[in-house]
Design an enzyme around this catalytic site. Structure first.
Site, short mmCIF file in Angstrom:
data_model
loop_
_atom_site.label_atom_id
_atom_site.label_comp_id
_atom_site.label_asym_id
_atom_site.label_seq_id
_atom_site.Cartn_x
_atom_site.Cartn_y
_atom_site.Cartn_z
CG HIS A 55 -1.93 1.13 1.17
ND1 HIS A 55 -3.27 0.91 0.96
CD2 HIS A 55 -1.79 2.47 1.26
CE1 HIS A 55 -3.90 2.06 0.95
NE2 HIS A 55 -3.02 3.04 1.12
CG HIS A 57 -1.08 7.03 -1.51
ND1 HIS A 57 -2.30 7.20 -2.12
CD2 HIS A 57 -1.31 6.30 -0.40
CE1 HIS A 57 -3.23 6.60 -1.41
NE2 HIS A 57 -2.66 6.04 -0.35
CD GLN A 150 -7.25 11.17 -1.59
OE1 GLN A 150 -6.08 10.83 -1.66
NE2 GLN A 150 -7.98 11.01 -0.50
CG HIS A 208 -7.52 4.22 0.64
ND1 HIS A 208 -6.99 3.85 -0.56
CD2 HIS A 208 -6.54 4.90 1.30
CE1 HIS A 208 -5.74 4.28 -0.64
NE2 HIS A 208 -5.44 4.92 0.47
CD GLU A 211 -6.72 6.42 5.90
OE1 GLU A 211 -7.11 6.48 4.72
OE2 GLU A 211 -5.59 6.82 6.27
CG ASP A 307 -0.91 5.10 3.53
OD1 ASP A 307 -1.22 5.29 2.34
OD2 ASP A 307 -1.68 5.38 4.48
CD1 TRP A 313 -3.07 12.53 4.35
CD2 TRP A 313 -1.96 12.34 2.42
NE1 TRP A 313 -3.94 12.80 3.34
CE2 TRP A 313 -3.30 12.68 2.14
CE3 TRP A 313 -1.08 12.16 1.35
CZ2 TRP A 313 -3.78 12.85 0.84
CZ3 TRP A 313 -1.55 12.35 0.07
CH2 TRP A 313 -2.88 12.69 -0.18
FE FE2 Z 1 -3.48 5.12 1.41
#
Ligand code: FE2
Length: 423
Positions: A55, A57, A150, A208, A211, A307, A313
């Site tokens: 996982h 991005h 997203q 996802h 979350e 991630d 993030w």
């Molecule tokens: Fe993610």
């Protein structure tokens, strides 16, 4: 043989020599008689198949500070910040960032990554860029892409069309984000639509899912239901599943066997879950990672993902899956010998299975993709986040790193410090 690696310690603690011919493992066993044109003495060091990140991005990685840093450090400010950055993205810069991350990954023995790519930009610029990256890195890294809406499949008006276009362009996996839709009902509807689309196209699914710290966020139940209904066993993953941390125990006792029955895998992201969840709590603060040992005990495949690395993030990370396993081990309190070894599997064999990687592993006939670590065992590798002495792809050394030793200048003490205990 082209190459023989002698005196390897394997992740299951057995000792073996590994003979490589061309791009494959030809034989693996104790005291192999065959000679190699090249030989490496592992000297008891751990030799493992490469790390796999289930996982990630890659469209946002290494963009930290663009156009500004996340002041609060929260998930929602991160999503808002990514929304500010998206219209400013330029294809070449995105490719360059992703290529730099893949350099880091290769040096860390991370040779397969499943990356979500945001499809809520009508230009699909990130999709084009990451498809180009996938092509460029293919000789040394398997990059699997997930079409990720997203801004919400139903909440964002062009998301589903864009997702279908991305799949048609060559993106591998169907993504989703049901907890971000406007209502629980729309979240459930998005799961149905996406699973049916994937079943129709013969694709894998990785959403996802939940979350959130909201114990009523139960889209994993819907995901398991549709995976089971559509016969998608072994091809669906729920990423994050953090609401399970906060769910009622009685409900979870029903949910766990449903997930196992549906063959849905779970992907926890410990570095991100521990920093982004529980942010509305005072004290005690929830950890916010899903129930990893309980899922494993129920027979569910559970992987740990990275991630984010240096993005809106998360302003940390360097592509080190041992750092991910180390955090997962702590957050889930997985400190028995068996559980610590399971944390190593959660960044190697289990995600390889989730991605459906072919020829992965330590058997004769598998690809000669290997990592020789500066550690005597899988548990020690996690403890030391051990340097990758050699990284091999298809039988060829693609990266080397020095061992971690320190020169010491203390009266009556050794001149060199070695942090390994071999256990
Ligand atoms: Fe993610």
């Amino acid at each position: 043989m082209d190459l023989v690696i002698r005196n390897a310690t394997l992740p299951d603690h057995t000792r073996a020599d590994i003979a490589i011919s061309g791009d494959k493992i030809a034989a693996i066993g104790t005291d192999l008689a065959m000679k190699g044109r090249q030989e490496i003495d592992a000297n008891g060091d751990l030799v493992a198949p490469p790390f796999v990140d289930a996982h990630f991005h890659m469209d946002s990685t290494l963009s930290h500070g663009q156009p500004r840093v996340n002041q609060s450090g929260t998930l929602l400010e991160g999503i808002a910040l990514w929304g500010e950055l998206k219209p400013l993205l330029a294809q070449e810069a995105l490719i360059e960032r992703a290529m730099q991350y893949c350099d880091w990954a290769a040096a860390r023995g991370l040779l397969a990554i499943r990356s979500h790519v945001d499809v809520c930009d009508d230009r699909l610029l990130a999709v084009e860029a990451l498809l180009e990256v996938k092509r460029r890195v293919a000789p040394y890294l398997d990059l699997q892409l997930v079409a990720f809406p997203q801004d919400g499949l139903l909440r964002s008006p062009t998301a589903f069309d864009n997702l279908k276009r991305a799949i048609a362009m060559g993106v591998d996996v169907v993504g989703g984000i049901p907890h971000f839709e406007r209502t629980m009902a729309e979240g459930a509807e998005s799961v149905r639509l996406l699973c049916e689309f994937a079943a129709d196209k013969g694709l894998r699914v990785d959403m996802h899912c939940d979350e959130s710290d909201d114990p009523m966020s139960r889209h994993i139940e819907t995901l398991a239901y549709h995976a089971n209904r559509l016969g998608l066993h072994g091809r669906v993953a729920g990423s994050h599943l953090t609401s399970m941390h906060s769910m009622d125990n009685y409900y979870v006792s029903k949910l766990l066997p449903l997930i196992a029955e549906s063959g849905v895998a779970a992907i926890a992201n410990p570095l991100i879950n521990i920093t982004l969840q529980g942010r509305h709590d005072t004290y005690p603060k929830r950890r916010g990672m899903t129930r990893v040992p309980e899922l494993m005990a129920a027979g569910v495949d559970v992987a740990f993902g990275h991630d984010c690395v240096m993005d809106p993030w998360y302003g940390m990370g360097s592509g080190d899956m041992l750092e991910v396993a180390h955090m997962g081990l702590h957050v889930a309190q997985m400190t028995s010998q068996e559980a610590m070894r399971a944390c190593f599997d959660a960044v190697t064999e289990t995600p390889a299975r989730i991605l459906g990687l072919e020829g992965y592993g330590l058997q004769a006939g598998c690809y000669a993709d290997l990592v020789i670590l500066d550690a005597g065992s899988a548990i020690e590798a996690i403890r030391l986040r051990a340097p990758r002495r050699y990284v091999l792809r298809r039988g060829r050394v693609i990266s080397r790193s020095p061992a971690a030793r320190a020169e010491l200048n203390l009266p009556g003490r050794p001149e060199q410090v070695d942090f390994r205990l071999g256990q």
